[in-house]
Design an enzyme around this catalytic site. Structure first.
Site, PDB file in Angstrom:
ATOM      1  N   LEU A  70       5.999   0.571  12.651  1.00  0.00           N
ATOM      2  CA  LEU A  70       5.615   1.151  14.286  1.00  0.00           C
ATOM      3  C   LEU A  70       6.171   2.405  14.455  1.00  0.00           C
ATOM      4  CD1 LEU A  70       9.649  -0.131  14.181  1.00  0.00           C
ATOM      5  CD2 LEU A  70       7.943  -1.108  15.596  1.00  0.00           C
ATOM      6  N   HIS A 186       1.337  -4.584  -1.159  1.00  0.00           N
ATOM      7  CA  HIS A 186       0.269  -5.082  -1.133  1.00  0.00           C
ATOM      8  C   HIS A 186      -1.561  -4.939  -1.296  1.00  0.00           C
ATOM      9  CE1 HIS A 186      -3.714  -3.479   1.505  1.00  0.00           C
ATOM     10  NE2 HIS A 186      -3.741  -2.994   0.649  1.00  0.00           N
ATOM     11  N   HIS A 239       0.065 -11.008   3.430  1.00  0.00           N
ATOM     12  CA  HIS A 239      -0.755 -10.618   4.100  1.00  0.00           C
ATOM     13  C   HIS A 239      -2.455 -11.112   3.300  1.00  0.00           C
ATOM     14  CE1 HIS A 239      -0.903  -5.913   4.554  1.00  0.00           C
ATOM     15  NE2 HIS A 239      -1.892  -6.190   2.749  1.00  0.00           N
ATOM     16  N   ASP A 312       1.243  -8.512  11.099  1.00  0.00           N
ATOM     17  CA  ASP A 312       0.642  -7.149  10.918  1.00  0.00           C
ATOM     18  C   ASP A 312       0.411  -5.841  11.159  1.00  0.00           C
ATOM     19  OD1 ASP A 312      -0.034  -5.745   7.906  1.00  0.00           O
ATOM     20  OD2 ASP A 312      -2.156  -6.610   8.223  1.00  0.00           O
TER      21      ASP A 312
END
Lengths: 430, 312
Positions: A70, A186, A239, A312
Site C-alpha cells: 500500500l 522474497h 512471487h 503482488d
C-alpha cells in the site's frame, strides 16, 4: 454504521462457486445482517429484501490477496489506502495482506493495529498487515515478533527485501515457530541480483541490461528450505517465478516440509519479452522470466505446488516509472486485474475455474490464518460477482484507484467483476 | 513497399542490409567531399543540432560537432553530469527544454541503456543514439563497417573477431548486429566473465582464447577494458588480462596475414592492445576509423534530415 437491522439482500440467478465447500451450483444467496444466511437452488424472497439479479454470472467469495504493497504509510503520492480500497473493490478483493516495508516499516505493534483499523475505516477492505521481520525491514535485528503477532500481524517478512543472512533467517524461522508464525521470503540471492534489472539471457544481452540469473531464486529457495528443515520453522516463498525454484518447492512438499509459496499474475501471463524496448511498466521484481519459466509456473498452479495467487500489487507514480529502464522503480499494480488475468488461464484451458478461484480465495485465507474466502453459511458476506466471459481492455490511466503502472497495459481480457460486497454491503458495482 | 523513412537512429538491431548499405554508400561520398573540403554547407543550414552528453566523450562529441558544422548546422554542446542532478528527472525535463528550443537533431550519449529511446518518445527532434549504457552505439558500428568496406571492398564473407570486454560494450553489440546483417561471420573472444549471457544466440561464435579465436580472421576488433572491471572481480588484473587477451604481435600472427586491427578508442595501451600493434601502419586502421567517423555521421545527419522533411 447505521443502527438497526439492515434489509436482507437476495442475489438471484447466479452460479454459486465456492472451492472451500466444493460448491458449484446454480441458485441464489441470501445476505442477512452482513452474513451469508443461506444459499440454494431456490430461495424464497424475504419481505423487504433487496433483490439483485445475477443474470447467470458467477458469485464467489470475495478474493483474498495475500501480497500487496500500500502507498500508506510513507508513499501517499503513489497511492492511499482509500484509493487502494477502491481498486481492490473493483477487482473483487475484500481481504488484503499488506507488506510491512512501508515508511515507517511495520515493526511496531501500534502500526499493525493502525493498519488494521485503517482497513476497517474503508468499509470495503479488511487489511491484514504483515509484521516486519527485522527492525525497519533492514535485515539486521529481529523485530518484536511476539508483540507484533499479538497486535494482529499475520506473518513476518521484510517485504521486497530478501532476508539475506542465513544466520538471521535461521533464527527468525526458529523464533517465529514458537509463535506459530510463518516467515515470508522474497527469494532472490541479493549478491547475485545486485545491479540487475532483467532476467539474464538473450534478451537482456540484446538490450544491454544488467541481468539477474534465474538461479538467484533457486539458490535462495534451496537455502531456506534447508533452514526450515533445520529449525522446524514455516517458510513461504512469495512471487515464485522460475521452474527451478518450483521444482525445489515441489520436492520439499513431497518430503512433508512446511513450505508454501505463491505467484503473481505477471509470472504466468507475461514473459520477459514484455519489457520490449525498455518498457518500464514491465520492470518488476523478480524480473519477468523466460517463456519456459512461465509454463513451469502454470504447471505448478495446476498441480498444487503453488498454494495461492497474489496480486503482488506495487503502486508507483509516473515519476517512478518515466525513467531509463534500469533507473525505473520495479513493480506493477495488480488489484484490478488479479481476477481477469487469472481467468485468462481458465479460458486458455490451463486451470479449471474451481482451482483458479481456490488459489484466489480459500487457499490464501488458509495461509493467512483468516476465516475469509468462503460462502459457508454463517460466514461474513464478502462476495464477488463476475461475468467470466465479459471482455475488457486494460488501459493505464483508466484503471480504478490512483496507481496506473500496470504491466498489462493494452491487454485484452475476458472476465469482469460486476459487483463486490463487504460484510453484506455492496461496495462496488460496475 | 518501401519502409517509412526512419526518423531516429537508436540502434542497429532491426536495420536491414539495404538500409545499412545505402547509409554506407552515402558516407563514401562524404569521405571524398571531406578530403576535397567541398562539403554541402547548405544542407543543414538553419537547423540546430544539439550534442546532449550525459557521459563524457570528447571523441564522439567532436566527431558529431564537426559533421554537423560541415553540413552547415548550428551546433550546440550540452554536457549534463548525471551525478550532480536527480538522474532521470532531468532527462524528461531536458526533453521539454529541447522542444522549446526547436532543436532538429539531437545526439544523445547516456550511461543508461534505453535512455535515447525514452527521449525519442518525448522530443520532436530526430534522435541519434551516440551510445547508451551497455546497449548500442550505432554510429560507431557504421563507421567501423565503412572502414572495413573501404579497405576490403566488401563486408560479406569476412570473418571478424570482437575481443575483450564484450559484456559491457555497446560497440560490440552494434557491431555484432551490423556485421551479421551485412553477411560477415562474427566471433567474440574473451574470458567467460566478460562475455554476456547467451551471446551465441545473437549469431556469433564464442571463443575463450585468442589463438583459436583469431585463427584466420580478416578483422580484429579490440574493445576497451575499463579499470573498474578489475575491482569487480571480473578479471584479476590488467597484466593477467593482457597476457591472455591483450593483442600483441604474437597473438595477431594467428589472424590472416592481411588482417586489419581496429579499436573504437580511447585505447588502454598495454591492457587490451600493445603499442606496436596499435601503431603499426600496415595493420592498424585506428586513425582511419576516426576519419570515417566524421563522414559516417554526416551521412546519418543527412539521412535523418531528409527523412524528417519527407515526413513533415
Amino acid at each position: 454504521m447505521p443502527e438497526g437491522p439492515t434489509p436482507d439482500t437476495l442475489i438471484e440467478r447466479v452460479r454459486l462457486l465456492d472451492p472451500a465447500c466444493g460448491l458449484d451450483a446454480q441458485g441464489a444467496l441470501l445476505i442477512r445482517d452482513g452474513r451469508i444466511a443461506d444459499h440454494g437452488a431456490s430461495l424464497g424472497r424475504p419481505e423487504g429484501a433487496t433483490i439483485v439479479d445475477g443474470a447467470g454470472a458467477v458469485l464467489c467469495p470475495g478474493l483474498v490477496d495475500m501480497r500487496a504493497q500500500l502507498g500508506e504509510p510513507g508513499y501517499e503520492y503513489r497511492e492511499t489506502i482509500a484509493s487502494a480500497a477502491e481498486a481492490a473493490a473493483a477487482g473483487g478483493i475484500t481481504t488484503l495482506a499488506c507488506l510491512p516495508d512501508s515508511r515507517p516499516a511495520l515493526d511496531d505493534p501500534a502500526l499493525v493495529r493502525l493498519l488494521r483499523a485503517r482497513g476497517e475505516e474503508t468499509g470495503s477492505l479488511t487489511i491484514l498487515p504483515y509484521g516486519a521481520l527485522t527492525r525497519g525491514c533492514e535485515g539486521q535485528e529481529l523485530a518484536e515478533l511476539g508483540l507484533l503477532r499479538e497486535a494482529g500481524a499475520v506473518a513476518f517478512t521484510d517485504g521486497a527485501r530478501t532476508i539475506a543472512s542465513a544466520r538471521l533467517m535461521r533464527r527468525a524461522l526458529a523464533y517465529a515457530r514458537g509463535f506459530g508464525a510463518r516467515i515470508v521470503q522474497h527469494p532472490e540471492d541479493p549478491s547475485l541480483a545486485e545491479g540487475g534489472t532483467a532476467t539474464e539471457g538473450e534478451l537482456a544481452t540484446r538490450l544491454g541490461l544488467p541481468g539477474i540469473p534465474a538461479a538467484a531464486e533457486a539458490i535462495l529457495v534451496a537455502r531456506d528450505i534447508r533452514l526450515a528443515e533445520l529449525t522446524g520453522g514455516t517458510v513461504h516463498f512469495a512471487h515464485v517465478s522460475t521452474g527451478e525454484a518450483l521444482a525445489l518447492i515441489r520436492a520439499a512438499k513431497d518430503r512433508g516440509l512446511a513450505v508454501t509459496c505463491d505467484t503473481a499474475p505477471p509470472y504466468f501471463d507475461l514473459n520477459e519479452t514484455a519489457i520490449g524496448e525498455f518498457r518500464s511498466f514491465a520492470r518488476l521484481s523478480p524480473p519477468l522470466r523466460a517463456e519456459a519459466d512461465r509454463m513451469a509456473v502454470l504447471a505448478a498452479l495446476a498441480d498444487g505446488t503453488i498454494d495461492a495467487i497474489a496480486s503482488d500489487h506495487q503502486p508507483r507514480d509516473a515519476d517512478d516509472k518515466r525513467l531509463p529502464f534500469a533507473q525505473a522503480s520495479a513493480g506493477g499494480t495488480g488489484l484490478a486485474t488479479l481476477l481477469a488475468v487469472t481467468l485468462a488461464q481458465v479460458h486458455g484451458g490451463a486451470l479449471p475455474l474451481i482451482r483458479a478461484l481456490a488459489l484466489l480465495t480459500v487457499e490464501p485465507a488458509r495461509l493467512l490464518g483468516c476465516d475469509a474466502g468462503t460462502l459457508r453459511k454463517g460466514a461474513a458476506a464478502d462476495l464477488c460477482l463476475f461475468a467470466p466471459e465479459r471482455a475488457w481492455l486494460v488501459e493505464s490511466g483508466a484503471l480504478p484507484g490512483k496507481a496506473q503502472n500496470t504491466p498489462f497495459d493494452g491487454r485484452a481480457l475476458e472476465g469482469r467483476v460486476l459487483a463486490t460486497w463487504k460484510a453484506g454491503l455492496q461496495v462496488f458495482a460496475e | 513497399m518501401a519502409p517509412p523513412s526512419r526518423r531516429h537512429l537508436l540502434q542497429i538491431e532491426g536495420m536491414d542490409r539495404p538500409e545499412i548499405g545505402a547509409l554506407l554508400d552515402l558516407a563514401e561520398s562524404y569521405v571524398l567531399l571531406n578530403r576535397t573540403g567541398k562539403t554541402p554547407r547548405d544542407l543543414l543550414r538553419g537547423r540546430t543540432l544539439i550534442n546532449l552528453f550525459f557521459e563524457d566523450s570528447t571523441r564522439t562529441r567532436t566527431s558529431f560537432e564537426l559533421a554537423g558544422k560541415r553540413l552547415g548546422a548550428d551546433v550546440l554542446n550540452m554536457s549534463v553530469s548525471t551525478s550532480s542532478v536527480n538522474k532521470g528527472e532531468t532527462l524528461l525535463d531536458t526533453a521539454a527544454t529541447l522542444n522549446a528550443m526547436h532543436c532538429d537533431l539531437l545526439v544523445v550519449r547516456h550511461d543508461q541503456s534505453g535512455a535515447p529511446h525514452l527521449l525519442a518518445q518525448k522530443v520532436e527532434a530526430s534522435v541519434v543514439n551516440a551510445g547508451d549504457g551497455t546497449h548500442e552505439h550505432p554510429t560507431q558500428a557504421l563507421l567501423d563497417a565503412l572502414t572495413i568496406r573501404r579497405r576490403r571492398g566488401r563486408i560479406e564473407g569476412l570473418t571478424v573477431a570482437i575481443c575483450g570486454d564484450v559484456m559491457h560494450s555497446r560497440v560490440a553489440r552494434s557491431n555484432i548486429h551490423l556485421l551479421l546483417a551485412m553477411g560477415a561471420s562474427v566471433r567474440v573472444v574473451g574470458p567467460p566473465t566478460l562475455l554476456p549471457s547467451a551471446v551465441e544466440r545473437l549469431g556469433v561464435e564464442v571463443f575463450h582464447d585468442m589463438a583459436s579465436g583469431l585463427a584466420g580472421v580478416d578483422v580484429v576488433m579490440m574493445l576497451r577494458l575499463q579499470k573498474e572491471r578489475m575491482a569487480k572481480g571480473l578479471v584479476p588484473s590488467a597484466r593477467e588480462f593482457f597476457r591472455f587477451f591483450g593483442l600483441d604481435k604474437a597473438k595477431l600472427a594467428a589472424a590472416a596475414p592481411h588482417a586489419l586491427v581496429m579499436h573504437p578508442g580511447p585505447m588502454n595501451r598495454g591492457v587490451e592492445i600493445a603499442s606496436d600493434v596499435a601503431d603499426d601502419p600496415l595493420r592498424s586502421v585506428i586513425r582511419e576509423q576516426v576519419e570515417m567517423g566524421v563522414a559516417m555521421r554526416m551521412a546519418v545527419l543527412d539521412r535523418l534530415t531528409r527523412a524528417a522533411l519527407a515526413n513533415a
